[in-house]
Write a protein that holds these residues in place. Structure first.
Motif, short mmCIF file in Angstrom:
data_model
loop_
_atom_site.label_atom_id
_atom_site.label_comp_id
_atom_site.label_asym_id
_atom_site.label_seq_id
_atom_site.Cartn_x
_atom_site.Cartn_y
_atom_site.Cartn_z
N ALA A 145 -15.84 25.47 28.88
CA ALA A 145 -16.92 24.20 27.90
C ALA A 145 -17.55 24.73 26.80
O ALA A 145 -17.44 25.82 26.53
CB ALA A 145 -17.64 23.92 29.08
N ARG B 229 -31.74 20.01 41.05
CA ARG B 229 -31.03 19.63 40.45
C ARG B 229 -29.09 18.69 40.95
O ARG B 229 -28.95 18.17 40.13
CB ARG B 229 -30.56 20.60 39.30
CG ARG B 229 -31.50 20.75 38.06
CD ARG B 229 -31.06 21.53 36.76
NE ARG B 229 -30.52 22.65 37.05
CZ ARG B 229 -30.78 23.86 37.79
NH1 ARG B 229 -32.15 24.15 36.67
NH2 ARG B 229 -29.63 24.75 36.65
N ALA C 127 -17.71 18.19 33.69
CA ALA C 127 -18.00 17.60 32.56
C ALA C 127 -16.20 17.29 31.92
O ALA C 127 -15.79 16.89 30.90
CB ALA C 127 -18.50 18.35 31.24
N LEU C 128 -15.81 19.56 32.54
CA LEU C 128 -14.15 19.12 31.30
C LEU C 128 -12.94 18.26 32.06
O LEU C 128 -12.33 18.31 32.38
CB LEU C 128 -14.18 20.82 32.26
CG LEU C 128 -13.91 21.55 30.95
CD1 LEU C 128 -13.47 23.16 31.30
CD2 LEU C 128 -13.86 21.50 29.37
N HIS D 282 -19.90 20.46 25.50
CA HIS D 282 -19.42 19.90 27.25
C HIS D 282 -20.55 19.81 27.72
O HIS D 282 -20.85 19.11 28.93
CB HIS D 282 -18.03 20.49 27.76
CG HIS D 282 -16.73 20.15 27.10
ND1 HIS D 282 -16.54 21.24 26.20
CD2 HIS D 282 -15.75 19.46 27.74
CE1 HIS D 282 -15.34 20.86 26.77
NE2 HIS D 282 -15.19 19.77 26.97
N VAL D 283 -21.00 20.96 27.67
CA VAL D 283 -22.64 20.93 28.45
C VAL D 283 -23.44 22.09 27.52
O VAL D 283 -23.82 22.65 26.88
CB VAL D 283 -21.93 22.78 29.86
CG1 VAL D 283 -23.24 22.68 30.50
CG2 VAL D 283 -21.27 21.82 30.24
N GLU E 261 -23.20 17.07 29.45
CA GLU E 261 -23.45 17.04 30.30
C GLU E 261 -24.73 18.44 30.19
O GLU E 261 -24.94 18.90 30.23
CB GLU E 261 -23.05 17.47 31.97
CG GLU E 261 -21.75 17.00 32.40
CD GLU E 261 -22.21 15.94 33.43
OE1 GLU E 261 -23.52 16.00 33.72
OE2 GLU E 261 -21.55 14.82 33.45
N PRO F 243 -11.46 19.63 18.48
CA PRO F 243 -11.69 20.58 20.13
C PRO F 243 -12.19 21.60 20.48
O PRO F 243 -11.59 22.70 19.95
CB PRO F 243 -10.37 19.63 20.71
CG PRO F 243 -9.90 19.17 19.85
CD PRO F 243 -10.61 19.38 18.52
N GLN G 185 -9.93 17.87 30.55
CA GLN G 185 -9.69 19.76 30.29
C GLN G 185 -9.58 20.42 31.18
O GLN G 185 -9.75 21.57 30.00
CB GLN G 185 -10.16 20.16 28.90
CG GLN G 185 -9.79 18.89 27.72
CD GLN G 185 -11.38 19.36 26.40
OE1 GLN G 185 -12.35 18.85 26.60
NE2 GLN G 185 -10.56 19.83 25.48
N GLU H 282 -21.00 12.30 25.18
CA GLU H 282 -20.82 12.91 26.74
C GLU H 282 -21.16 14.83 26.43
O GLU H 282 -20.13 15.15 26.83
CB GLU H 282 -19.41 12.29 26.95
CG GLU H 282 -19.37 10.81 26.81
CD GLU H 282 -17.83 10.42 27.70
OE1 GLU H 282 -17.39 11.04 28.07
OE2 GLU H 282 -17.34 9.21 26.79
N ILE I 127 -28.07 20.28 31.82
CA ILE I 127 -28.68 20.57 32.62
C ILE I 127 -29.70 21.35 32.42
O ILE I 127 -30.53 21.53 31.91
CB ILE I 127 -27.51 22.23 33.08
CG1 ILE I 127 -25.83 22.30 32.71
CG2 ILE I 127 -28.59 22.29 34.07
CD1 ILE I 127 -25.61 23.16 33.31
N THR J 126 -21.10 22.37 36.35
CA THR J 126 -21.64 21.87 35.57
C THR J 126 -20.06 21.62 34.74
O THR J 126 -19.52 20.25 34.17
CB THR J 126 -22.50 21.56 34.84
OG1 THR J 126 -23.96 21.77 36.13
CG2 THR J 126 -23.43 20.50 33.39
#
Lengths: 395, 311
Positions: free
Chosen positions: A75, B126, B87-88, A24-25, A53, A194, B93, A51, A55, B83
């Protein structure tokens, strides 16, 4: 399962595995030689292949801090670093483990400053060996890729819940193209699965608010550290099961250590990382001359596999430990420290000596390992030797 | 717009029973912010007084999710949380369905002006949807009143004490608020807990902003400043009336005074007098230091006023 036979650098292979894990990140900050891994991953993001994110933080300290925050939401999170970057994030590396956050992080091993040096040794990760992370060490690109798949299963396992560090040698593995087999995306995803966000405590569950990272004083801190010790001590059974599952899936055998020609070996070299590959070549040369020599390669350095190492090294006469990092003023390198301690008190332990080698990326070639084996043979023949030795340095 | 009636009906999200000092204005700041922010908020605290007094294991004063990681990284940590939320949410989720949540990081002046400045700057640049709150008590109070980049000129602290040859801090304070404005973020403002209505309005604006927001909130510290615990709020009022802590906001780069300054500002000595940390400045021979403080206050205020006039 049909696998894809490809040519990739270590960094590309790890980025590919991480893409397949659909994190996720991903906080990221540049440092050589880790950078390429994040470039490749950023390309996957830019092309919509994953996909995630990203940072793009202003330091490694913030990379690990953002990873902690993101992971605390539930995440799936990774970052990557090397050398001084790892040193800068050090404080938060400990916090990630304490908070039991399943962050995965390649440490593309590089010498620590000073003096500044961009090449490979193990002083970065070895300095953080006691931060509470699980340490996987890779010999080549294939192992780096496979580790970057397995790390998620290990870190996120309900019986583990600890961050995992994937160590692979800077440049030697990170920037060298090798052929390897990779899993098709769907098979990799089937293996990883997942992230179960609801399985832990999510910071985003405002209906069940939790406080993360409280002030923990004399009345509870010790108990909390004890539960952390238990967590990493209980992890081997789960790591073993995941290794077994992946070995069956990929056809590539994984365990806490790899034993190479050790069955009847009187002399055993212990190494981790890419040096193990060179050592295997030299061992083959000596085997042809009739020398009973083998290699034990450590794949999991934390938790330290004491029992398997005792078993693997117990029958040898002489063990030569190769340490690609140093403990200034200490008694040998960290791998030697652990091996000697582990063997102490066993029946008829082998003679164990240490060779510090390859600091700052000094190339460890066949001739150096030949010289090491010659010294080990002399010790096996009764010669006296220093406990701690140097290999490949001008003295 | 907040009023007492509505705020009094909001749930107190920071419970009593925490271990802040008697007369602490910091816990008051947090309570006021949380009344406006509401329960769909994740809070991050930098190491410091407010983190320490609210989360001594096995207790917590927080009725919202709360995370503390380290001293210098609160902004980065909350940027990670924010973030993670995005994202979730994107992945479908989220543990509980929410279209929007608030992400608030707070730190003292040490954790914000000094050791946490890099992390804060990065997070603001950011563009995370987060509010960073600095509770500025003008020194490292949690570790024993050491001088920080926010400590005013002449103040006595444990690392820059007033002695036989030195008279406290030898530099003026850093202007963090303007540094944050220079990040071109949607909302930056100063506040105090005494001006509760102004504070509530600013929190509302900050949380509604599309992007990062920063609040610098003066937090009189009874222990570090050395004043009667009863007068913390009075010192907030005086700091504004003396133009030491002008209340202003900067929305999308435009400065605006939040409170019309008095025609004749209170002399700064009136604000300094009740505080033990400035006691030595009233000894004969230190008149020049008092004059310098007054000059600096007036100069700084004029600069802000000019910016506000420009709009």
């Amino acid at each position: 399962m049909k696998q894809l036979f490809v040519g990739l650098t270590g960094n590309e292979a790890v980025a590919t595995a991480f893409k397949q894990a659909r994190p996720h990140v991903a906080p990221a900050f540049p440092i050589t030689p880790q950078t390429e891994m994040m470039h490749k991953f950023a390309d996957f993001v830019a092309d919509g292949e994953v996909e995630t994110e990203m940072i793009l933080v202003e330091s490694e300290h913030s990379a690990m801090s953002a990873a902690v925050g993101a992971s605390a939401t539930g995440a799936r999170v990774f970052t990557a670093t090397s050398s001084a970057g790892f040193a800068l994030m050090w404080e938060v590396v400990y916090i990630a483990a304490n908070l039991r956050l399943p962050i995965c992080m390649p440490v593309v091993n590089r010498a620590l400053s000073g003096n500044i040096n961009i090449h490979n040794d193990h002083s970065d990760a070895m300095g953080g060996r006691d931060a509470g992370w699980i340490h996987l060490w890779c010999e080549n690109t294939q192992e780096a890729y496979d580790s970057a798949l397995m790390c998620w299963r290990i870190a996120e396992h309900a019986g583990v819940r600890l961050p995992v560090m994937i160590n692979y040698d800077g440049f030697i593995i990170s920037h060298t193209s090798e052929s390897l087999n990779i899993l098709p995306d769907e098979d990799a995803w089937k293996f990883i699965g997942p992230k179960d966000v609801g399985a832990g405590y999510s910071l985003l569950d405002v209906e069940n608010p939790i406080t993360v990272g409280p002030l923990d004083l004399t009345d509870y801190y010790f108990e909390h550290k004890t539960s952390q010790i238990e967590a990493i001590n209980n992890s081997p059974e789960h790591i073993a099961a995941i290794f077994k599952e992946f070995s069956a899936l990929s056809g590539r055998t994984y365990d806490f250590i790899e034993e190479y020609r050790t069955d009847d070996a009187e002399i055993i070299i212990v190494a981790l990382g890419s040096t193990a590959g060179t050592a295997k070549v030299v061992i083959d040369m000596y085997r042809e001359k009739g020398v009973k020599i083998g290699l034990v390669k450590i794949r999991v350095f934390r938790p330290f596999p004491v029992d398997v190492l005792r078993k693997a090294l117990g029958k040898a006469k002489v063990v030569g430990v190769m340490d690609k990092s140093v403990t200034f003023g200490g008694f040998g390198g960290p791998v030697f420290n652990e091996i000697r301690s582990a063997m102490y008190g066993t029946a008829n332990p082998p003679k164990i000596h240490d060779w510090i080698y390859g600091l700052g990326g000094r190339d460890t070639d066949i001739a150096q390992i030949e010289s090491l084996i010659d010294q080990l043979q002399a010790i096996a023949g009764g010669s006296e030797a220093e406990d701690i030795n140097m290999l490949g340095v001008r003295l | 717009m907040a009023n007492l009636q509505t705020l009094s009906k909001c749930e107190d999200l920071l419970t009593g029973g925490h271990r802040a000092c008697a007369g602490c204005t910091g816990s008051n700041i947090l309570r006021q912010i949380m009344l406006t922010a509401g329960p769909d908020t994740v809070v991050g605290g930098a190491t410091g007084c407010m983190e320490v007094v609210t989360t001594i294991f096995p207790y917590t004063a927080w009725k919202t999710p709360f995370i503390h990681s380290a001293f210098e990284n609160c902004a980065a940590t909350i940027s990670g949380v924010e973030t993670g939320f995005r994202a979730l949410k994107q992945a479908g989720q989220l543990p509980v369905e929410r279209e929007k949540m608030n992400f608030i990081a707070f730190g003292g002046d040490g954790g914000t002006y000094d050791i946490g400045l890099q992390s804060l700057s990065g997070a603001m640049e950011r563009g995370h949807n987060m509010l960073y709150v600095c509770y500025d008590n003008e020194a490292y109070m949690n570790t024993g009143i050491q001088r920080s980049g926010a400590t005013p000129f002449g103040a006595h602290t444990s690392t820059a004490p007033a002695g036989k040859v030195k008279q406290g801090k030898e530099q003026h304070r850093k202007d963090l608020t303007k540094i944050m404005v220079a990040h071109n973020i949607p909302f930056v403002a100063t506040a105090t807990p005494f001006h509760w209505k102004d504070l509530a309005a600013k929190v509302e604006k900050a949380l509604a902003a599309d992007g990062p927001a920063f609040l610098n909130i003066l937090m009189p510290c009874t222990v570090g400043w050395g004043f009667d615990p009863a007068i913390g709020m009075e010192l907030c009022k005086q700091a504004v009336e003396a133009n030491f802590w002008p209340l202003f906001e900067v929305e999308n780069g435009h400065y605006k005074m939040s409170k019309k300054p008095k025609e004749d500002r209170t002399p700064i000595v009136e604000w300094l007098k009740p505080q033990v940390r400035f006691k030595h400045l009233f000894k004969p021979g230190n008149e020049a230091i008092l004059e310098e403080i007054q000059r600096w206050v007036d100069d700084e205020f004029t600069k802000v006023q000019t910016l506000c006039e420009l709009g």
